[in-house]
Design a protein around this motif. Structure first.
Motif, PDB file in Angstrom:
ATOM      1  N   UNK A 110       1.503  -0.923   0.076  1.00  0.00           N
ATOM      2  CA  UNK A 110      -0.184  -0.266  -0.199  1.00  0.00           C
ATOM      3  C   UNK A 110       0.878   1.151   0.278  1.00  0.00           C
ATOM      4  N   UNK A 111       2.067   1.035   0.229  1.00  0.00           N
ATOM      5  CA  UNK A 111       3.020   2.015   0.747  1.00  0.00           C
ATOM      6  C   UNK A 111       4.184   2.514  -1.085  1.00  0.00           C
ATOM      7  N   UNK A 112       3.869   0.928  -1.985  1.00  0.00           N
ATOM      8  CA  UNK A 112       4.420   1.765  -2.598  1.00  0.00           C
ATOM      9  C   UNK A 112       3.430   2.608  -3.425  1.00  0.00           C
ATOM     10  N   UNK A 113       3.823   3.865  -3.313  1.00  0.00           N
ATOM     11  CA  UNK A 113       2.859   4.975  -4.765  1.00  0.00           C
ATOM     12  C   UNK A 113       3.131   4.707  -5.678  1.00  0.00           C
ATOM     13  N   UNK A 114       2.515   5.286  -7.021  1.00  0.00           N
ATOM     14  CA  UNK A 114       3.542   4.785  -8.282  1.00  0.00           C
ATOM     15  C   UNK A 114       1.945   5.983  -8.850  1.00  0.00           C
ATOM     16  N   UNK A 115       3.046   7.040  -9.960  1.00  0.00           N
ATOM     17  CA  UNK A 115       2.035   7.748 -10.924  1.00  0.00           C
ATOM     18  C   UNK A 115       1.556   7.210 -11.739  1.00  0.00           C
ATOM     19  N   UNK A 116       0.769   7.436 -12.429  1.00  0.00           N
ATOM     20  CA  UNK A 116      -0.286   7.484 -13.850  1.00  0.00           C
ATOM     21  C   UNK A 116       0.949   6.643 -14.964  1.00  0.00           C
ATOM     22  N   UNK A 117       1.365   7.812 -15.195  1.00  0.00           N
ATOM     23  CA  UNK A 117       2.637   7.244 -16.278  1.00  0.00           C
ATOM     24  C   UNK A 117       3.473   5.568 -15.747  1.00  0.00           C
ATOM     25  N   UNK A 118       4.072   6.144 -14.512  1.00  0.00           N
ATOM     26  CA  UNK A 118       4.575   4.472 -13.467  1.00  0.00           C
ATOM     27  C   UNK A 118       3.670   3.253 -13.808  1.00  0.00           C
ATOM     28  N   UNK A 119       2.941   3.549 -13.436  1.00  0.00           N
ATOM     29  CA  UNK A 119       1.725   2.347 -13.210  1.00  0.00           C
ATOM     30  C   UNK A 119       1.756   1.924 -14.552  1.00  0.00           C
ATOM     31  N   UNK A 120       1.575   2.424 -15.627  1.00  0.00           N
ATOM     32  CA  UNK A 120       1.344   1.980 -16.793  1.00  0.00           C
ATOM     33  C   UNK A 120       2.503   1.119 -17.457  1.00  0.00           C
ATOM     34  N   UNK A 121       3.873   2.521 -16.535  1.00  0.00           N
ATOM     35  CA  UNK A 121       4.998   1.439 -17.776  1.00  0.00           C
ATOM     36  C   UNK A 121       5.390  -0.370 -16.462  1.00  0.00           C
ATOM     37  N   UNK A 122       4.762   0.282 -15.932  1.00  0.00           N
ATOM     38  CA  UNK A 122       4.855  -1.407 -14.942  1.00  0.00           C
ATOM     39  C   UNK A 122       4.043  -2.214 -15.241  1.00  0.00           C
ATOM     40  N   UNK A 123       2.800  -1.986 -15.924  1.00  0.00           N
ATOM     41  CA  UNK A 123       1.781  -2.812 -16.074  1.00  0.00           C
ATOM     42  C   UNK A 123       2.864  -3.460 -17.371  1.00  0.00           C
ATOM     43  N   UNK A 124       3.216  -2.461 -18.565  1.00  0.00           N
ATOM     44  CA  UNK A 124       3.900  -2.692 -19.409  1.00  0.00           C
ATOM     45  C   UNK A 124       4.610  -3.930 -19.370  1.00  0.00           C
ATOM     46  N   UNK A 125       5.298  -3.564 -18.491  1.00  0.00           N
ATOM     47  CA  UNK A 125       6.640  -4.337 -18.047  1.00  0.00           C
ATOM     48  C   UNK A 125       6.088  -5.492 -17.643  1.00  0.00           C
ATOM     49  N   UNK A 126       4.910  -5.818 -16.948  1.00  0.00           N
ATOM     50  CA  UNK A 126       4.821  -7.119 -16.486  1.00  0.00           C
ATOM     51  C   UNK A 126       4.310  -7.510 -17.758  1.00  0.00           C
ATOM     52  N   UNK A 127       3.507  -7.372 -19.426  1.00  0.00           N
ATOM     53  CA  UNK A 127       2.464  -7.669 -20.099  1.00  0.00           C
ATOM     54  C   UNK A 127       4.151  -8.406 -20.547  1.00  0.00           C
ATOM     55  N   UNK A 128       5.559  -7.774 -20.957  1.00  0.00           N
ATOM     56  CA  UNK A 128       6.396  -8.155 -22.103  1.00  0.00           C
ATOM     57  C   UNK A 128       6.320  -9.952 -21.404  1.00  0.00           C
ATOM     58  N   UNK A 129       6.125 -10.102 -20.393  1.00  0.00           N
ATOM     59  CA  UNK A 129       7.068 -11.759 -19.877  1.00  0.00           C
ATOM     60  C   UNK A 129       5.988 -12.523 -19.083  1.00  0.00           C
ATOM     61  N   UNK A 130       5.031 -11.724 -18.821  1.00  0.00           N
ATOM     62  CA  UNK A 130       3.813 -12.565 -18.324  1.00  0.00           C
ATOM     63  C   UNK A 130       3.366 -12.045 -17.262  1.00  0.00           C
ATOM     64  N   UNK A 131       1.885 -11.450 -16.572  1.00  0.00           N
ATOM     65  CA  UNK A 131       1.397 -10.731 -15.972  1.00  0.00           C
ATOM     66  C   UNK A 131       1.407 -12.047 -14.601  1.00  0.00           C
ATOM     67  N   UNK A 132       1.104 -13.296 -14.765  1.00  0.00           N
ATOM     68  CA  UNK A 132       1.117 -13.757 -14.038  1.00  0.00           C
ATOM     69  C   UNK A 132       2.229 -15.447 -14.443  1.00  0.00           C
ATOM     70  N   UNK A 133       3.361 -15.723 -13.490  1.00  0.00           N
ATOM     71  CA  UNK A 133       4.321 -16.996 -13.666  1.00  0.00           C
ATOM     72  C   UNK A 133       3.422 -17.840 -14.769  1.00  0.00           C
ATOM     73  N   UNK A 134       2.395 -18.379 -14.717  1.00  0.00           N
ATOM     74  CA  UNK A 134       1.672 -19.251 -16.366  1.00  0.00           C
ATOM     75  C   UNK A 134       1.025 -19.154 -17.031  1.00  0.00           C
ATOM     76  N   UNK A 135       1.692 -17.763 -17.496  1.00  0.00           N
ATOM     77  CA  UNK A 135       1.165 -17.614 -18.782  1.00  0.00           C
ATOM     78  C   UNK A 135       1.805 -17.490 -19.743  1.00  0.00           C
ATOM     79  N   UNK A 136       3.490 -18.050 -18.839  1.00  0.00           N
ATOM     80  CA  UNK A 136       4.593 -19.024 -19.879  1.00  0.00           C
ATOM     81  C   UNK A 136       4.059 -19.526 -21.081  1.00  0.00           C
TER      82      UNK A 136
END
Length: 350
Positions: A110-136
């Protein structure tokens, strides 16, 4: 090469797909135990090890089914990419977004606050390799689908010995990639014959191959392969884990001889078995229809089941592992069924 009649293919491939779907869930339920080596009793750990070792065939079987069902067909490239890719890409993107939201709200501090831009970039980084491990698996199967129109034309127009040639080199590459043979490796590039592409071709080959032996003889050989492979997986995993003092998953790998043995055994047993009563057949067909969506959502369901105290530790793991697997299968199927009934839901449900 002699070709098998295809009348029963729909039945046994459905049966096999459902088995693989259930096995994936069971694998993830029992897998929670294995990383706790030394923290749980030997009985609990061995229970998880045996269950997990018995179902390591699940991912190879999915790829072999892709080979058995797609490679015999002839495709126009554009039609194939449109029909097949949309079927996996849209559900994949939808559930990837769901897992991104899940990770953001459930796992980020809850203390890991991110700006909208950081959140989008974080989400895209997740998407590059899988937003959940089983999605490999989805990333891997996308690559398999890209090569399928090319491979399908090859297998339909080549001789049996040419397919065997490919499979033998694939097997050789698999053996040479094992750590025990690492010192004997050369600079010969066998990467074209490595990884899951072999399971794709193997699935096609075994599905169309007519053996000169009786079904009972083939089944005995299949059960032997299956049994020996599972024993090697369980015993080998314990041996390496005990030596290291922590969980060693080498024998759990999908591109290993022991997993290959089990996968061939399971595939042949189900190919030779099509007798299912009408009531069971309806259930199997229903689960098979939603199997892709079940795969996509089941990790989410397992997480919330665990939060409710439903996991391997609910009771004796001999019973709690299959019980948790069954409950996850029921809830996952129900979720996908409901999403499928929503407007446009069939395009994103899986």
């Amino acid at each position: 090469m002699e070709r098998n009649p295809q009348e029963n293919k729909f039945i046994w491939t459905n049966n096999l797909r459902v088995l693989a779907t259930i096995s994936v869930i069971l694998l993830h339920v029992s897998g929670q135990i294995l990383i706790q080596y030394g923290k749980v009793s030997d009985f609990v750990w061995w229970t998880g090890n045996i269950y997990d070792s018995a179902v390591r065939f699940c991912v190879p079987i999915f790829v072999m089914l892709t080979g058995a069902l797609l490679l015999p067909k002839t495709y126009e490239l554009g039609e194939f990419l449109k029909k097949r890719f949309l079927r996996i890409i849209l559900p994949f993107l939808f559930w990837s977004f769901i897992y991104i939201l899940f990770t953001y709200y459930e796992k980020l501090s809850p203390n890991h606050a991110m700006s909208t831009f950081e959140t989008i970039r974080w989400g895209l980084d997740l998407l590059k390799s899988g937003s959940s491990p089983h999605l490999w698996y989805i990333y891997m199967i996308i690559g398999i689908y890209l090569i399928t129109p090319v491979i399908s034309k090859w297998v339909q127009n080549c001789k049996e010995n040419e397919i065997l040639y490919f499979l033998i080199i694939w097997l050789f590459a698999m053996i040479m990639n094992q750590p025990i043979f690492e010192e004997y490796n050369t600079d010969i590039d066998l990467s074209y014959f490595e990884d899951f592409i072999g399971y794709l071709v193997l699935g096609y080959y075994l599905s169309v191959k007519t053996f000169k032996y009786s079904k009972s003889t083939v089944n005995i050989a299949a059960f032997l392969l299956l049994s020996i492979g599972v024993i090697i997986t369980a015993a080998g995993t314990y041996h390496l884990t005990n030596n290291d003092g922590k969980f060693n998953q080498y024998f759990y790998g999908y591109i290993t001889l022991n997993t290959l043995m089990v996968s061939i055994g399971v595939f042949l047993v189900f190919k030779n078995w099509t007798n299912v009563n009408s009531k069971s057949s309806k259930i199997i067909d229903f689960i098979s229809k939603y199997s892709f969506g079940i795969y996509l959502v089941h990790v989410l369901v397992l997480f919330y089941l665990s939060k409710c105290g439903i996991d391997y530790s609910l009771m004796n793991p001999v019973f709690s592992i299959p019980l948790t697997t069954l409950l996850c299968l029921i809830f996952s199927t129900l979720i996908i069924y409901i999403v499928n009934k929503l407007p446009y839901g069939k395009h994103i449900s899986g």
